[in-house]
Motif scaffolding. Structure first.
Motif, PDB file in Angstrom:
ATOM      1  N   GLY A  79       0.789  -1.232   0.000  1.00 55.78           N
ATOM      2  CA  GLY A  79       0.000   0.000   0.000  1.00 55.78           C
ATOM      3  C   GLY A  79       0.815   1.273   0.000  1.00 55.78           C
ATOM      4  O   GLY A  79       1.979   1.291  -0.377  1.00 55.78           O
ATOM      5  N   ARG A  80       0.157   2.337   0.450  1.00 53.45           N
ATOM      6  CA  ARG A  80       0.765   3.664   0.516  1.00 53.45           C
ATOM      7  C   ARG A  80       0.351   4.320   1.827  1.00 53.45           C
ATOM      8  O   ARG A  80      -0.738   4.051   2.331  1.00 53.45           O
ATOM      9  CB  ARG A  80       0.310   4.540  -0.646  1.00 53.45           C
ATOM     10  CG  ARG A  80       0.700   3.978  -2.007  1.00 53.45           C
ATOM     11  CD  ARG A  80       0.511   4.967  -3.119  1.00 53.45           C
ATOM     12  NE  ARG A  80       1.492   6.047  -3.150  1.00 53.45           N
ATOM     13  CZ  ARG A  80       2.755   5.924  -3.559  1.00 53.45           C
ATOM     14  NH1 ARG A  80       3.211   4.771  -3.946  1.00 53.45           N
ATOM     15  NH2 ARG A  80       3.555   6.954  -3.581  1.00 53.45           N
ATOM     16  N   ASP A  81       1.217   5.157   2.373  1.00 51.67           N
ATOM     17  CA  ASP A  81       0.894   5.977   3.537  1.00 51.67           C
ATOM     18  C   ASP A  81       0.986   7.436   3.108  1.00 51.67           C
ATOM     19  O   ASP A  81       1.751   7.793   2.206  1.00 51.67           O
ATOM     20  CB  ASP A  81       1.885   5.752   4.692  1.00 51.67           C
ATOM     21  CG  ASP A  81       1.592   4.507   5.501  1.00 51.67           C
ATOM     22  OD1 ASP A  81       0.594   3.816   5.210  1.00 51.67           O
ATOM     23  OD2 ASP A  81       2.382   4.207   6.417  1.00 51.67           O
ATOM     24  N   SER A 128       5.396   4.777  -0.967  1.00 56.54           N
ATOM     25  CA  SER A 128       5.059   3.362  -1.045  1.00 56.54           C
ATOM     26  C   SER A 128       5.508   2.706   0.250  1.00 56.54           C
ATOM     27  O   SER A 128       6.646   2.886   0.706  1.00 56.54           O
ATOM     28  CB  SER A 128       5.779   2.703  -2.222  1.00 56.54           C
ATOM     29  OG  SER A 128       5.685   1.289  -2.096  1.00 56.54           O
ATOM     30  N   THR A 129       4.630   1.920   0.822  1.00 58.38           N
ATOM     31  CA  THR A 129       4.958   1.274   2.096  1.00 58.38           C
ATOM     32  C   THR A 129       5.690  -0.048   1.890  1.00 58.38           C
ATOM     33  O   THR A 129       5.956  -0.755   2.855  1.00 58.38           O
ATOM     34  CB  THR A 129       3.677   1.063   2.925  1.00 58.38           C
ATOM     35  OG1 THR A 129       2.728   0.363   2.132  1.00 58.38           O
ATOM     36  CG2 THR A 129       3.115   2.399   3.359  1.00 58.38           C
ATOM     37  N   MET A 130       6.020  -0.365   0.635  1.00 58.98           N
ATOM     38  CA  MET A 130       6.878  -1.519   0.373  1.00 58.98           C
ATOM     39  C   MET A 130       8.342  -1.156   0.612  1.00 58.98           C
ATOM     40  O   MET A 130       9.202  -2.016   0.636  1.00 58.98           O
ATOM     41  CB  MET A 130       6.668  -2.028  -1.063  1.00 58.98           C
ATOM     42  CG  MET A 130       5.302  -2.666  -1.268  1.00 58.98           C
ATOM     43  SD  MET A 130       4.979  -4.064  -0.168  1.00 58.98           S
ATOM     44  CE  MET A 130       6.095  -5.283  -0.836  1.00 58.98           C
ATOM     45  N   ILE A 131       8.602   0.127   0.785  1.00 58.37           N
ATOM     46  CA  ILE A 131       9.934   0.588   1.172  1.00 58.37           C
ATOM     47  C   ILE A 131       9.974   0.542   2.696  1.00 58.37           C
ATOM     48  O   ILE A 131       9.078   1.066   3.365  1.00 58.37           O
ATOM     49  CB  ILE A 131      10.187   2.038   0.685  1.00 58.37           C
ATOM     50  CG1 ILE A 131      10.044   2.125  -0.831  1.00 58.37           C
ATOM     51  CG2 ILE A 131      11.570   2.508   1.137  1.00 58.37           C
ATOM     52  CD1 ILE A 131      10.027   3.563  -1.348  1.00 58.37           C
ATOM     53  N   PRO A 132      10.993  -0.101   3.288  1.00 57.11           N
ATOM     54  CA  PRO A 132      11.076  -0.126   4.750  1.00 57.11           C
ATOM     55  C   PRO A 132      11.014   1.306   5.296  1.00 57.11           C
ATOM     56  O   PRO A 132      11.709   2.200   4.809  1.00 57.11           O
ATOM     57  CB  PRO A 132      12.437  -0.767   5.026  1.00 57.11           C
ATOM     58  CG  PRO A 132      12.733  -1.570   3.791  1.00 57.11           C
ATOM     59  CD  PRO A 132      12.117  -0.788   2.666  1.00 57.11           C
ATOM     60  N   HIS A 162      -5.682  -0.176   4.717  1.00 56.93           N
ATOM     61  CA  HIS A 162      -5.918  -1.239   5.697  1.00 56.93           C
ATOM     62  C   HIS A 162      -4.609  -1.793   6.268  1.00 56.93           C
ATOM     63  O   HIS A 162      -4.464  -1.970   7.468  1.00 56.93           O
ATOM     64  CB  HIS A 162      -6.742  -2.366   5.077  1.00 56.93           C
ATOM     65  CG  HIS A 162      -6.979  -3.506   6.007  1.00 56.93           C
ATOM     66  ND1 HIS A 162      -7.811  -3.410   7.104  1.00 56.93           N
ATOM     67  CD2 HIS A 162      -6.470  -4.760   6.035  1.00 56.93           C
ATOM     68  CE1 HIS A 162      -7.813  -4.556   7.758  1.00 56.93           C
ATOM     69  NE2 HIS A 162      -7.005  -5.390   7.121  1.00 56.93           N
ATOM     70  N   GLU A 163      -3.646  -2.056   5.394  1.00 61.76           N
ATOM     71  CA  GLU A 163      -2.369  -2.604   5.858  1.00 61.76           C
ATOM     72  C   GLU A 163      -1.597  -1.593   6.703  1.00 61.76           C
ATOM     73  O   GLU A 163      -0.963  -1.949   7.686  1.00 61.76           O
ATOM     74  CB  GLU A 163      -1.515  -3.053   4.670  1.00 61.76           C
ATOM     75  CG  GLU A 163      -2.070  -4.264   3.958  1.00 61.76           C
ATOM     76  CD  GLU A 163      -2.122  -5.505   4.838  1.00 61.76           C
ATOM     77  OE1 GLU A 163      -1.237  -5.706   5.683  1.00 61.76           O
ATOM     78  OE2 GLU A 163      -3.078  -6.284   4.677  1.00 61.76           O
ATOM     79  N   GLY A 164      -1.674  -0.313   6.328  1.00 62.96           N
ATOM     80  CA  GLY A 164      -1.021   0.724   7.131  1.00 62.96           C
ATOM     81  C   GLY A 164      -1.635   0.834   8.505  1.00 62.96           C
ATOM     82  O   GLY A 164      -0.948   1.017   9.511  1.00 62.96           O
ATOM     83  N   GLN A 165      -2.947   0.713   8.563  1.00 62.20           N
ATOM     84  CA  GLN A 165      -3.636   0.749   9.855  1.00 62.20           C
ATOM     85  C   GLN A 165      -3.169  -0.412  10.721  1.00 62.20           C
ATOM     86  O   GLN A 165      -2.852  -0.237  11.887  1.00 62.20           O
ATOM     87  CB  GLN A 165      -5.149   0.673   9.652  1.00 62.20           C
ATOM     88  CG  GLN A 165      -5.913   0.579  10.961  1.00 62.20           C
ATOM     89  CD  GLN A 165      -7.386   0.303  10.765  1.00 62.20           C
ATOM     90  OE1 GLN A 165      -7.917   0.472   9.687  1.00 62.20           O
ATOM     91  NE2 GLN A 165      -8.026  -0.135  11.804  1.00 62.20           N
ATOM     92  N   ARG A 166      -3.116  -1.612  10.137  1.00 68.04           N
ATOM     93  CA  ARG A 166      -2.690  -2.786  10.907  1.00 68.04           C
ATOM     94  C   ARG A 166      -1.279  -2.629  11.407  1.00 68.04           C
ATOM     95  O   ARG A 166      -0.939  -3.026  12.505  1.00 68.04           O
ATOM     96  CB  ARG A 166      -2.795  -4.038  10.048  1.00 68.04           C
ATOM     97  CG  ARG A 166      -4.188  -4.545   9.891  1.00 68.04           C
ATOM     98  CD  ARG A 166      -4.252  -5.856   9.176  1.00 68.04           C
ATOM     99  NE  ARG A 166      -3.016  -6.601   9.343  1.00 68.04           N
ATOM    100  CZ  ARG A 166      -2.717  -7.697   8.664  1.00 68.04           C
ATOM    101  NH1 ARG A 166      -3.553  -8.152   7.779  1.00 68.04           N
ATOM    102  NH2 ARG A 166      -1.597  -8.324   8.843  1.00 68.04           N
ATOM    103  N   THR A 167      -0.408  -2.041  10.592  1.00 67.80           N
ATOM    104  CA  THR A 167       1.006  -1.922  10.949  1.00 67.80           C
ATOM    105  C   THR A 167       1.240  -0.796  11.957  1.00 67.80           C
ATOM    106  O   THR A 167       1.925  -0.994  12.957  1.00 67.80           O
ATOM    107  CB  THR A 167       1.853  -1.668   9.696  1.00 67.80           C
ATOM    108  OG1 THR A 167       1.637  -2.745   8.797  1.00 67.80           O
ATOM    109  CG2 THR A 167       3.328  -1.547  10.038  1.00 67.80           C
ATOM    110  N   HIS A 168       0.676   0.374  11.707  1.00 67.08           N
ATOM    111  CA  HIS A 168       0.982   1.540  12.535  1.00 67.08           C
ATOM    112  C   HIS A 168       0.075   1.699  13.728  1.00 67.08           C
ATOM    113  O   HIS A 168       0.427   2.363  14.705  1.00 67.08           O
ATOM    114  CB  HIS A 168       0.947   2.816  11.688  1.00 67.08           C
ATOM    115  CG  HIS A 168       1.968   2.807  10.589  1.00 67.08           C
ATOM    116  ND1 HIS A 168       3.309   2.847  10.820  1.00 67.08           N
ATOM    117  CD2 HIS A 168       1.823   2.743   9.242  1.00 67.08           C
ATOM    118  CE1 HIS A 168       3.959   2.809   9.669  1.00 67.08           C
ATOM    119  NE2 HIS A 168       3.079   2.748   8.693  1.00 67.08           N
ATOM    120  N   LEU A 169      -1.131   1.135  13.668  1.00 64.89           N
ATOM    121  CA  LEU A 169      -2.090   1.327  14.755  1.00 64.89           C
ATOM    122  C   LEU A 169      -2.449   0.007  15.436  1.00 64.89           C
ATOM    123  O   LEU A 169      -3.418  -0.046  16.168  1.00 64.89           O
ATOM    124  CB  LEU A 169      -3.369   1.995  14.219  1.00 64.89           C
ATOM    125  CG  LEU A 169      -3.166   3.294  13.448  1.00 64.89           C
ATOM    126  CD1 LEU A 169      -4.479   3.786  12.901  1.00 64.89           C
ATOM    127  CD2 LEU A 169      -2.502   4.347  14.300  1.00 64.89           C
TER     128      LEU A 169
END
Length: 191
Positions: free
Chosen positions: A127-129, A158-162, A180-187
């Motif tokens: 995804g993207r942030d 791009s959130t595929m970049i560490p 959705h993936e950003g939410q799971r990762t950051h929150l």
């Protein structure tokens, strides 16, 4: 039963409110939902019970959903209370609830901890942030790059970049949009 009566009254008020907000007469809405103006008037004033078929047709004509017409009245969604994560140095206000429109979540974050440069700190996910800095300065680690994002600036990547972020020389407040993936990762600790 009082609660049912209260909800009934709220639904009738919402129907009338949406109709009036659109500048429609009873005749206008009646024509759009295939009911007679007198039936619609009796529905709005509480002199007629609303059937599910009628409610569905009215919602469709008003450009809303059944869920929105019958959603309970309460103030629990009015006041957004912060959730503090001491370990990460982040306080988060979830704006618009979880899984908002188009699969994104909007959150305001106050970041107090500086960014850490460990392998375990950098996250990767599909995804993207996107975020904008409201106050302070945020340090964004994006792959091998270190980027300072100051108040009034925004970042999208791009959130595929560490990646990882943290406060730079004092607290920073950001408004972020996460898929959705950003939410799971950051929150993840707030769920």
């Amino acid at each position: 039963m009082k609660q049912d009566g209260d909800l009934d009254s709220v639904v009738r008020g919402r129907i009338r409110g949406l109709r009036v907000a659109r500048g429609w007469s009873l005749d206008d809405l009646a024509g759009r939902c295939y009911l007679s103006p007198s039936t619609l008037s009796r529905i709005e004033t509480g002199h007629r019970r609303i059937s599910l078929d009628q409610l569905s047709a009215i919602a469709r004509a008003l450009g809303t959903t059944l869920d929105q017409l019958v959603e309970p009245v309460g103030d629990e969604d009015v006041v957004i209370r912060p959730r503090h994560d001491e370990t990460r140095g982040v306080t988060t206000w979830m704006l618009g609830g979880r899984d908002g429109p188009h699969g994104v979540t909007v959150a305001k974050m106050r970041v107090t901890r500086p960014v850490r440069r460990g392998v375990d700190e950098l996250k990767v996910h599909p995804g993207r942030d996107w975020f904008t800095v409201l106050s302070g300065t945020l340090t964004l680690l994006l792959g091998e790059r270190t980027i300072r994002v100051e108040a009034g600036q925004a970042a999208e990547f791009s959130t595929m970049i560490p990646h990882a972020f943290g406060a730079d020389d004092g607290p920073a407040e950001i408004l972020c949009v996460l898929d959705h993936e950003g939410q799971r990762t950051h929150l993840w600790q707030l769920t």
